[in-house]
Scaffold this motif. Structure first.
Motif, PDB file in Angstrom:
ATOM      1  N   SER A   5      66.978  99.211   5.320  1.00 47.74           N
ATOM      2  CA  SER A   5      67.036  98.431   6.628  1.00 47.74           C
ATOM      3  C   SER A   5      67.662  99.195   7.985  1.00 47.74           C
ATOM      4  O   SER A   5      68.446 100.001   7.626  1.00 47.74           O
ATOM      5  N   LEU A   6      66.668  99.130   8.903  1.00 44.20           N
ATOM      6  CA  LEU A   6      67.055  99.785  10.113  1.00 44.20           C
ATOM      7  C   LEU A   6      67.780  98.606  10.989  1.00 44.20           C
ATOM      8  O   LEU A   6      66.888  97.915  11.497  1.00 44.20           O
ATOM      9  N   GLN A   7      69.100  98.673  10.925  1.00 42.98           N
ATOM     10  CA  GLN A   7      69.694  97.852  11.888  1.00 42.98           C
ATOM     11  C   GLN A   7      69.808  98.579  13.197  1.00 42.98           C
ATOM     12  O   GLN A   7      70.453  99.385  13.512  1.00 42.98           O
ATOM     13  N   ARG A   8      69.344  97.525  14.171  1.00 38.89           N
ATOM     14  CA  ARG A   8      69.274  97.963  15.810  1.00 38.89           C
ATOM     15  C   ARG A   8      70.548  97.466  16.264  1.00 38.89           C
ATOM     16  O   ARG A   8      70.811  96.544  16.236  1.00 38.89           O
ATOM     17  N   LYS A   9      71.254  98.551  16.837  1.00 43.10           N
ATOM     18  CA  LYS A   9      72.325  98.283  17.787  1.00 43.10           C
ATOM     19  C   LYS A   9      72.184  97.854  19.074  1.00 43.10           C
ATOM     20  O   LYS A   9      71.004  98.285  19.939  1.00 43.10           O
ATOM     21  N   SER A  10      72.425  96.520  19.732  1.00 40.05           N
ATOM     22  CA  SER A  10      72.249  96.202  20.852  1.00 40.05           C
ATOM     23  C   SER A  10      73.304  97.027  22.013  1.00 40.05           C
ATOM     24  O   SER A  10      74.295  97.380  21.684  1.00 40.05           O
ATOM     25  N   VAL A  11      72.522  97.138  23.103  1.00 38.75           N
ATOM     26  CA  VAL A  11      73.184  97.695  24.124  1.00 38.75           C
ATOM     27  C   VAL A  11      73.623  96.795  25.224  1.00 38.75           C
ATOM     28  O   VAL A  11      73.377  95.617  25.417  1.00 38.75           O
ATOM     29  N   THR A  12      74.636  97.367  26.096  1.00 33.48           N
ATOM     30  CA  THR A  12      74.976  96.250  27.277  1.00 33.48           C
ATOM     31  C   THR A  12      74.045  95.883  28.088  1.00 33.48           C
ATOM     32  O   THR A  12      73.113  96.790  28.318  1.00 33.48           O
ATOM     33  N   PRO A  13      74.013  94.817  28.674  1.00 34.71           N
ATOM     34  CA  PRO A  13      73.034  94.496  29.881  1.00 34.71           C
ATOM     35  C   PRO A  13      72.865  95.756  30.808  1.00 34.71           C
ATOM     36  O   PRO A  13      71.573  95.921  31.206  1.00 34.71           O
ATOM     37  N   GLU A  14      73.760  96.368  31.190  1.00 38.68           N
ATOM     38  CA  GLU A  14      73.751  97.201  32.195  1.00 38.68           C
ATOM     39  C   GLU A  14      72.827  98.624  31.621  1.00 38.68           C
ATOM     40  O   GLU A  14      72.221  99.206  32.509  1.00 38.68           O
ATOM     41  N   LEU A  15      73.040  98.637  30.315  1.00 38.19           N
ATOM     42  CA  LEU A  15      72.021  99.959  29.725  1.00 38.19           C
ATOM     43  C   LEU A  15      70.650  99.571  29.167  1.00 38.19           C
ATOM     44  O   LEU A  15      69.874 100.284  28.946  1.00 38.19           O
ATOM     45  N   GLU A  16      70.348  98.354  29.132  1.00 38.34           N
ATOM     46  CA  GLU A  16      69.195  97.784  28.730  1.00 38.34           C
ATOM     47  C   GLU A  16      67.946  98.455  29.466  1.00 38.34           C
ATOM     48  O   GLU A  16      66.923  98.810  28.915  1.00 38.34           O
ATOM     49  N   GLN A  17      67.999  98.401  30.881  1.00 34.66           N
ATOM     50  CA  GLN A  17      66.787  99.228  31.558  1.00 34.66           C
ATOM     51  C   GLN A  17      66.774 100.618  31.053  1.00 34.66           C
ATOM     52  O   GLN A  17      65.640 101.080  30.784  1.00 34.66           O
ATOM     53  N   ASP A  18      67.808 101.265  31.021  1.00 35.67           N
ATOM     54  CA  ASP A  18      67.731 102.750  30.602  1.00 35.67           C
ATOM     55  C   ASP A  18      67.303 102.868  29.209  1.00 35.67           C
ATOM     56  O   ASP A  18      66.360 103.739  29.025  1.00 35.67           O
ATOM     57  N   LEU A  19      67.542 102.001  28.144  1.00 33.26           N
ATOM     58  CA  LEU A  19      66.918 101.930  27.087  1.00 33.26           C
ATOM     59  C   LEU A  19      65.452 102.008  26.911  1.00 33.26           C
ATOM     60  O   LEU A  19      64.761 102.553  26.106  1.00 33.26           O
ATOM     61  N   ARG A  20      65.082 100.668  27.795  1.00 36.25           N
ATOM     62  CA  ARG A  20      63.562 100.606  27.890  1.00 36.25           C
ATOM     63  C   ARG A  20      62.839 101.708  28.374  1.00 36.25           C
ATOM     64  O   ARG A  20      61.846 102.141  27.971  1.00 36.25           O
ATOM     65  N   LEU A 174      73.318 106.470  27.097  1.00 35.56           N
ATOM     66  CA  LEU A 174      73.246 105.723  25.822  1.00 35.56           C
ATOM     67  C   LEU A 174      73.897 106.307  24.650  1.00 35.56           C
ATOM     68  O   LEU A 174      74.218 107.092  24.343  1.00 35.56           O
ATOM     69  N   PRO A 175      74.232 105.153  23.682  1.00 38.65           N
ATOM     70  CA  PRO A 175      74.960 105.484  22.577  1.00 38.65           C
ATOM     71  C   PRO A 175      74.259 106.364  21.680  1.00 38.65           C
ATOM     72  O   PRO A 175      73.141 106.520  21.362  1.00 38.65           O
ATOM     73  N   LEU A 176      75.054 107.140  21.148  1.00 43.57           N
ATOM     74  CA  LEU A 176      74.542 108.211  20.115  1.00 43.57           C
ATOM     75  C   LEU A 176      74.519 107.676  18.493  1.00 43.57           C
ATOM     76  O   LEU A 176      75.660 107.003  18.382  1.00 43.57           O
ATOM     77  N   ASN A 177      74.122 108.315  17.883  1.00 39.85           N
ATOM     78  CA  ASN A 177      74.031 108.101  16.210  1.00 39.85           C
ATOM     79  C   ASN A 177      74.094 106.807  15.862  1.00 39.85           C
ATOM     80  O   ASN A 177      74.676 106.268  14.843  1.00 39.85           O
ATOM     81  N   VAL A 178      73.074 105.929  16.500  1.00 43.06           N
ATOM     82  CA  VAL A 178      72.831 104.440  16.260  1.00 43.06           C
ATOM     83  C   VAL A 178      71.345 104.263  16.513  1.00 43.06           C
ATOM     84  O   VAL A 178      70.753 104.805  17.143  1.00 43.06           O
ATOM     85  N   TRP A 179      70.730 103.437  15.607  1.00 44.67           N
ATOM     86  CA  TRP A 179      69.475 103.111  15.936  1.00 44.67           C
ATOM     87  C   TRP A 179      69.381 101.877  17.161  1.00 44.67           C
ATOM     88  O   TRP A 179      70.202 101.006  17.043  1.00 44.67           O
TER      89      TRP A 179
END
Length: 180
Positions: A5-20, A174-179
């Motif tokens: 199972s790949l558990q995705r980690k959520s990011v803070t709302p401020e980082l959501e646009q960077d992740l997208r 962005l956070p490292l070492n997490v999905w």
């Protein structure tokens, strides 16, 4: 055997646009690698462009694949997505003005000739008969010539380097070492 199972980690709302954006850049890199690979095939094979007959199906198919794969990152995706709809236009700043014009021409080729049959650019005359029809169609679509393919491959390299630079900046946020 159970699938991991790949558990995705959520990011803070401020980082959501960077992740997208990071996800879109990641997808764009795959598309551009595909386009570069097809360009390499076309350059290696040197499939002749006949003067009087229609181009071969292989030449047309590879040309279609090249145009579609190259254009995909720059044409907004449909629906809701975990990634931005298209890569930012700022990636194109590394291209010369002539290369940006060619970029626009490739996108137009994708939109009007390759991905859609735009009736406005086709010369089509149809004559109807009792039992069917007859037609004359002069399509404007022609495969890219080798110098244009070489130019597109160089453009892909430039854009890919710009994607690398932008991705590096985003990875620092962005956070490292997490999905994600």
């Amino acid at each position: 055997m159970a699938k991991p199972s790949l558990q995705r980690k959520s990011v803070t709302p401020e980082l959501e646009q960077d992740l997208r954006l990071y996800r879109r850049l990641w997808l764009a890199r795959i598309d551009l690698q595909e386009a570069k690979s097809v360009a390499g095939e076309l350059l290696e094979r040197k499939i002749p462009l006949p003067r009087s007959n229609l181009p071969s199906g292989l030449l047309l198919g590879l040309n279609t694949a090249l145009v579609v794969a190259y254009a995909r990152p720059f044409v907004g995706s449909r629906g809701t997505s975990v990634a931005e709809r298209a890569v930012p236009g700022s990636l194109l700043r590394v291209l010369t003005s002539q290369e940006r014009e060619f970029h626009q021409a490739v996108l137009e080729m994708r939109n009007k000739e390759v991905a859609h049959s735009d009736a406005d650019i086709l010369e089509l005359v149809i004559q109807l008969y009792d039992g069917g029809d007859g037609g004359i169609l002069r399509a404007t679509r022609q495969p890219m010539r080798l110098p244009a393919i070489r130019a597109l491959a160089r453009m892909i390299d430039k854009i890919d380097r710009e994607i690398d630079a932008k991705s590096e900046v985003l990875r620092a946020k962005l956070p490292l070492n997490v999905w994600l």
